[in-house]
Write a protein that holds these residues in place. Structure first.
Motif, PDB file in Angstrom:
ATOM      1  N   SER A 134       0.723  -1.046  -0.242  1.00 19.94           N
ATOM      2  CA  SER A 134      -0.258  -0.258   0.222  1.00 19.94           C
ATOM      3  C   SER A 134       0.873   0.970   0.201  1.00 19.94           C
ATOM      4  O   SER A 134       0.669   2.332  -0.624  1.00 19.94           O
ATOM      5  CB  SER A 134      -1.012   0.001   1.437  1.00 19.94           C
TER       6      SER A 134
ATOM      7  N   ALA B  74     -15.053  -5.157  -7.883  1.00 20.02           N
ATOM      8  CA  ALA B  74     -14.679  -4.338  -6.401  1.00 20.02           C
ATOM      9  C   ALA B  74     -14.462  -3.128  -6.444  1.00 20.02           C
ATOM     10  O   ALA B  74     -14.916  -2.244  -5.802  1.00 20.02           O
ATOM     11  CB  ALA B  74     -13.061  -5.278  -6.511  1.00 20.02           C
TER      12      ALA B  74
ATOM     13  N   SER C  52     -13.160  -0.308  -1.164  1.00 22.01           N
ATOM     14  CA  SER C  52     -13.536  -1.898  -0.804  1.00 22.01           C
ATOM     15  C   SER C  52     -12.182  -2.907  -1.027  1.00 22.01           C
ATOM     16  O   SER C  52     -11.179  -2.975  -1.437  1.00 22.01           O
ATOM     17  CB  SER C  52     -14.712  -1.513  -1.824  1.00 22.01           C
ATOM     18  N   THR C  53     -12.824  -4.126  -0.921  1.00 21.86           N
ATOM     19  CA  THR C  53     -12.436  -4.752  -1.410  1.00 21.86           C
ATOM     20  C   THR C  53     -12.618  -6.130  -1.798  1.00 21.86           C
ATOM     21  O   THR C  53     -14.192  -6.580  -1.625  1.00 21.86           O
ATOM     22  CB  THR C  53     -11.386  -5.137   0.059  1.00 21.86           C
TER      23      THR C  53
ATOM     24  N   HIS D  27     -10.854 -13.654   2.362  1.00 17.23           N
ATOM     25  CA  HIS D  27     -10.194 -11.673   1.661  1.00 17.23           C
ATOM     26  C   HIS D  27      -9.835 -12.469   1.100  1.00 17.23           C
ATOM     27  O   HIS D  27      -8.959 -12.932   0.787  1.00 17.23           O
ATOM     28  CB  HIS D  27      -9.673 -11.457   3.272  1.00 17.23           C
TER      29      HIS D  27
ATOM     30  N   GLY E 236      -7.197  -9.936  -1.505  1.00 23.22           N
ATOM     31  CA  GLY E 236      -6.344  -8.809  -1.112  1.00 23.22           C
ATOM     32  C   GLY E 236      -6.383  -8.149  -2.121  1.00 23.22           C
ATOM     33  O   GLY E 236      -5.313  -7.610  -2.767  1.00 23.22           O
TER      34      GLY E 236
ATOM     35  N   TYR F 260      -7.777  -4.256  -3.112  1.00 21.95           N
ATOM     36  CA  TYR F 260      -8.121  -3.075  -2.806  1.00 21.95           C
ATOM     37  C   TYR F 260      -8.608  -1.875  -3.486  1.00 21.95           C
ATOM     38  O   TYR F 260      -7.366  -1.593  -4.826  1.00 21.95           O
ATOM     39  CB  TYR F 260      -6.965  -2.823  -1.599  1.00 21.95           C
TER      40      TYR F 260
ATOM     41  N   TYR G 152      -8.884   2.405  -3.463  1.00 26.99           N
ATOM     42  CA  TYR G 152      -9.413   3.258  -2.553  1.00 26.99           C
ATOM     43  C   TYR G 152      -9.581   4.324  -3.526  1.00 26.99           C
ATOM     44  O   TYR G 152      -9.024   4.478  -5.136  1.00 26.99           O
ATOM     45  CB  TYR G 152      -7.389   3.396  -2.151  1.00 26.99           C
TER      46      TYR G 152
ATOM     47  N   GLN H   7      -4.744  -4.587   6.415  1.00 29.29           N
ATOM     48  CA  GLN H   7      -6.161  -4.061   6.646  1.00 29.29           C
ATOM     49  C   GLN H   7      -6.818  -3.430   7.654  1.00 29.29           C
ATOM     50  O   GLN H   7      -8.327  -3.039   7.914  1.00 29.29           O
ATOM     51  CB  GLN H   7      -6.919  -4.962   5.358  1.00 29.29           C
TER      52      GLN H   7
END
Length: 257
Positions: A76, A110, A123-124, A180, A182, A184, A186, A210
């Motif tokens: 990230s 997503a 969101s994911t 999950h 992975g 993402y 944003y 997360q």
């Protein structure tokens, strides 16, 4: 503009040089890039690397590549560095470099919550767990979410705990468990605020970044998908990816020619 960014780090502890691992004659990072390009909602896909070898290989197959420092803590953080260099970017998609066969439809699923609801900033994806092996594996991250599909907690442990179940199979059947995935999405400002914040207690305990979002009070939208992903973390995963390519992907590529 919606930008897909693939963070790629050379020095993986469990699989050194992982992005360059050969799958069917192509480096894994090329497979991931080409898979991400199948998204109908992403305007541009770029790769964020930390090594000259990755940079040269990504350039060789035509990708737009950004060099980032080697000492960046997380994926990230790496994509945030690149996002700041792209002023026109408003939505950022973090596509893991070790997901060589990620489906474009998964990426689009997503992205959609951020297009239809301005209140959603992150969101994911999640998929229903159907095997005891996945439920028990600490490398498979589990997520629970509320009735509005906002994440409540992520854990490496099986959650929720089905107290009345007598066997592991009953735990899966009695409690809806989700793993999950992975990927993402944003809003740019949310990503930059997140990466500027300090790691949190639960994040450090579970080793799941997360959880930092949740501990700081952000809401993360969970999109349940029917699609699965194949993440490459170990030599054994790489062998599975190679077999999957030979069995599934290779034939589909031939049929498109």
């Amino acid at each position: 503009m919606i930008i897909g960014i693939i963070p790629a780090r050379f020095a993986s502890t469990r699989l050194m040089g992982k992005p360059l691992a050969d799958i069917g004659g192509k480096p894994m990072i090329q497979h991931t890039y080409q898979s991400a390009k199948k998204s109908k909602l992403i305007d541009k896909v770029v790769i964020a690397v930390d090594d000259d070898r990755l940079y040269k290989v990504a350039k060789s197959f035509g990708a737009e590549v950004y060099m980032t420092p080697q000492n960046v803590a997380t994926g990230s953080d790496r994509i945030a560095i690149v996002a700041e260099k792209i002023p026109e970017a408003t939505i950022i998609v973090n596509i893991q470099g070790d997901e060589p066969f990620i489906k474009g439809k998964m990426i689009d699923e997503a992205i959609e919550p951020l297009l239809f609801d301005k209140k959603v900033s992150v969101s994911t994806l999640a998929k229903r767990i159907t095997s005891v092996e996945e439920m028990k594996s600490p490398s498979v991250v589990k997520v629970v979410f509320d009735y509005n599909n906002f994440a409540m907690y992520f854990s490496r442990s099986p959650i929720p705990f089905a107290r009345d179940a007598r066997t592991n199979l009953q735990r899966i059947e009695n409690a809806e468990m989700y793993k999950h995935i992975g990927l993402y999405v944003y809003r740019k400002e949310a990503l930059l605020k997140f990466t500027a914040s300090k790691p949190t207690d639960l994040e450090q305990t579970e080793k799941l970044e997360q959880l930092r979002f949740l501990e700081y009070g952000y809401k993360m939208k969970i999109v349940v998908t029917d699609y699965d992903s194949l993440s490459v973390d170990t030599p054994a995963d790489l062998e599975l990816a190679r077999k999957y390519y030979e069995k599934v992907m290779k034939s589909s590529e031939k049929s498109r020619r």
